[in-house]
Design a protein around this motif. Structure first.
Motif, short mmCIF file in Angstrom:
data_model
loop_
_atom_site.label_atom_id
_atom_site.label_comp_id
_atom_site.label_asym_id
_atom_site.label_seq_id
_atom_site.Cartn_x
_atom_site.Cartn_y
_atom_site.Cartn_z
N LYS A 163 0.80 -1.22 -0.18
CA LYS A 163 -0.12 -0.05 -0.01
C LYS A 163 1.04 1.43 0.08
O LYS A 163 0.56 2.29 -0.85
CB LYS A 163 -0.90 -0.03 1.19
N THR A 164 1.92 1.14 1.01
CA THR A 164 2.75 2.39 0.81
C THR A 164 3.59 2.59 -0.48
O THR A 164 3.60 3.76 -0.86
CB THR A 164 3.75 2.34 2.07
N GLU A 165 4.20 1.55 -0.94
CA GLU A 165 4.74 1.54 -2.26
C GLU A 165 3.94 2.06 -3.20
O GLU A 165 4.21 2.84 -4.29
CB GLU A 165 5.58 0.52 -2.64
N PHE A 166 2.52 1.61 -3.40
CA PHE A 166 1.65 1.99 -4.56
C PHE A 166 1.33 3.76 -4.15
O PHE A 166 1.19 4.18 -5.18
CB PHE A 166 0.56 1.07 -4.52
N GLY A 167 1.26 3.93 -3.12
CA GLY A 167 0.85 5.32 -2.85
C GLY A 167 2.06 6.22 -3.36
O GLY A 167 1.66 7.32 -3.97
N HIS A 168 3.37 5.98 -3.24
CA HIS A 168 4.36 6.74 -3.93
C HIS A 168 4.35 6.63 -5.44
O HIS A 168 4.44 7.53 -6.09
CB HIS A 168 5.84 6.12 -3.45
N LEU A 169 4.00 5.34 -6.14
CA LEU A 169 4.04 5.44 -7.35
C LEU A 169 2.96 6.08 -7.94
O LEU A 169 3.02 6.76 -9.05
CB LEU A 169 3.81 3.56 -7.57
#
Length: 598
Positions: A163-169
């Motif tokens: 979820k965090t990585e997708f938020g940055h992406l």
């Protein structure tokens, strides 16, 4: 015995480069989408699984890559975007290093498939196999990245949750979509469409995209502008100070279409907002700076987030003055969705230390609105005296129907001695009379200061300050600007200064600390407004104490005089602390409150 020097293996070299270019899945998406944009794509689709760790696929309809260049595209420092030093000094493309694809391929399982424009077949190459084979593709390019950091487990451990990585992406894709409104974007995560942005053909379409990506509240509070001078152009949307944020999460700045994070830009924006924001609050904006590619160096860092301006003082001055003028524009309304397209307010005559005494950059903008009919003014107390609230002047009302020349309309009543209720052609206007009069008084103080100059108070005992040789030279270069702001500083030796006078309003300030603060600004940013900011803080306090208080009863004529002064006063949309001074309720909003028309 000294260690032997040897050449590193190509795979290790690429993985070292990946450490700079590929921080997380968002970095991969940024590099790949920018390549798509450089290829002239009009539609870009990004498919992601498990936050980008398991899969990232970027599909575009760009010009594609020739079969003979496919394997070379995965080689280090192979690029089609520059061939000489002259090209490097005037880069117009997003990518140019030739590092991204080989770096990504070295830490993932990468497949590159493409069909060049006019080619009969599509071809693909897998990772570092260098073997080209036929592929099924109607056009454009598809880059597939699987199992990111599968061969560098230490790097993978630093990744956060999906979820965090997708938020940055997602944030990276949105930032690219904000600047390239001529390109359609689709973002998919785990088979679900997260957002889709169609091509925006004009400004209204661009604003719809802004609303979709940043939320409708941003565009409702934003001021659009487009200024050009001295070979620089700044355009975009800046939110009114009342829409400030608790964190800097809605600040998007682009240089020649490239999203950047730059200290010089941040400093110029903060200076432009320093007079209208609460401490600790952050402005919101989407800004586009365009200038000749030769005037900006993008070859500063592998991620290309940082740039270096060849004329940094010119750029800083242009950014600050442009935003300062946009925020300073008095109340106006246009047919442009109720949002103001600002004209140019008068020049500020007080110089900023380290900046040109006279700006050589007049802004070419739309003509100012026709002058309002002459009205009697609220009289502010003299700058030197913090006195009781001034008595409002009296003005005869022109009638509630004559609202076209007066954006805030005409007063109807006063509510609980705090708010003024007025009617304009859009509906109801609510005014916080103390906050509005505080801004009016404050701006009146500043005009008086600019007209009369800043008075100087000699120190009974001059203050000696030990500095570096560079700081002493900076003071010598800025003696005239310091003097214009009421501060007299002389150089006693190579590393010694003496403060002999301060501005009268700051006569009780710590002279050494004030000088060191100014020097710190000059060293880091090349200019300083520190003295002026401290003077403005004193004037703001005086304005607060000298403004009309709550529960003071005003007549209709007095309220109308207040409305006219709001219309004429710079930054009148917010008080000195960043709170709004008035708000509009249009007839549609009022009808909804009472369920009219249902």
């Amino acid at each position: 015995m000294p260690a032997r020097i040897h050449a590193l293996p190509a795979q290790l070299v690429n993985q070292i480069a990946a450490g700079e270019v590929v921080e997380r899945p968002a970095s991969v998406v940024k590099e790949l989408v920018e390549n798509s944009l450089d290829a002239g794509a009009r539609r870009v689709q990004i498919d992601v699984e498990q936050g980008g760790v398991k899969l990232i696929r970027v599909i575009d309809d760009g010009a594609g890559i020739d079969r003979d260049d496919l394997a070379l595209a995965l080689s280090r420092h192979a690029t089609s975007k520059l061939a000489s030093l002259e090209d490097l000094e005037r880069i117009a493309s997003m990518g140019f290093r030739g590092e991204a694809l080989p770096a990504i391929a070295s830490v993932s399982r990468l497949t590159l498939a493409s069909r060049a424009s006019g080619a009969d077949l599509a071809w693909e190459v897998v990772g570092e196999e260098q073997q080209v084979r036929p592929a099924a593709l109607s056009g454009g390019t598809v880059v597939t990245v699987r199992d990111l950091f599968y061969n560098t487990p230490a790097r993978r451990k630093f990744l956060r949750t999906d979820k965090t990585e997708f938020g940055h992406l997602e944030q990276v894709v949105k930032r690219l979509a904000l600047v390239r409104q001529d390109v359609a974007f689709v973002l998919m995560h785990n088979g679900r469409e997260v957002f889709s942005a169609s091509v925006a053909a004009d400004r209204s379409g661009h604003e719809r995209r802004l609303s979709d990506l940043l939320g409708p509240a941003f565009i409702e509070h934003a001021l659009y502008f487009d200024y050009e001078a001295a070979g620089l152009r700044l355009a975009g949307w800046v939110a009114r100070p009342a829409f400030s944020r608790s964190q800097a999460d809605m600040q998007h700045f682009y240089v020649n279409g490239r999203m950047v994070r730059d200290k010089l830009v941040g400093h110029a924006v903060r200076q432009a907002f320093q007079d209208v924001l609460y401490h600790g609050r952050h402005p919101a904006y989407v800004l586009f700076l365009d200038l000749a590619p030769a005037l900006v160096d993008v070859n500063v860092h592998p991620t290309k987030h940082e740039v270096r301006f060849r004329e940094s003082r010119l750029v800083h001055d242009f950014l600050y003055r442009t935003l300062h003028r946009v925020l300073a524009e008095p109340v106006g309304d246009t047919a442009d969705g109720g949002r103001m397209v600002p004209a140019t307010p008068p020049e500020v005559s007080v110089p900023h230390i380290g900046e040109p005494q006279q700006s050589s950059m007049p802004l070419r903008v739309a003509e100012r609105r026709e002058a309002y009919a002459a009205t009697l003014r609220w009289q502010a107390p003299p700058v030197e005296d913090a006195v009781a609230p001034p008595a409002p002047a009296m003005q005869a009302s022109s009638g509630a129907d004559a609202t076209d020349d007066h954006p805030l309309g005409f007063a109807l009543a006063q509510l609980h001695g705090v708010y003024v209720l007025a009617q304009n052609r859009h509906g109801l206007v609510l005014v916080d009379m103390h906050a509005a009069h505080e801004r009016i008084t404050y701006e009146s103080f500043k005009r008086a200061r600019d007209a009369e100059g800043i008075k100087r108070q000699p120190l009974l005992v001059p203050v000696s300050v030990a500095v570096s040789r560079r700081e002493a030279e900076l003071v010598e270069d800025n003696v005239a600007a310091l003097s214009a702001l009421g501060m007299e500083v002389d150089r006693l030796g190579d590393q010694s200064l003496v403060v002999r006078a301060l501005p009268a309003l700051l006569r009780h300030a710590d002279a050494e600390r004030l000088l060191r603060d100014v020097l710190a600004d000059l060293v880091v940013h090349g200019s300083s407004q520190r003295i002026l900011e401290h003077i403005n803080e004193v004037l703001a306090t005086m304005a607060c104490h000298g403004s009309v208080r709550a529960n003071r009863r005003l007549g209709i004529e007095e309220m109308n005089a207040l409305l006219r002064d709001i219309e004429h006063t710079e930054r009148s949309g917010q008080c000195n602390h960043g709170r709004p001074t008035w708000t509009q309720l249009d007839m549609q909003s009022l009808d909804r409150l009472f369920l009219r028309g249902r």
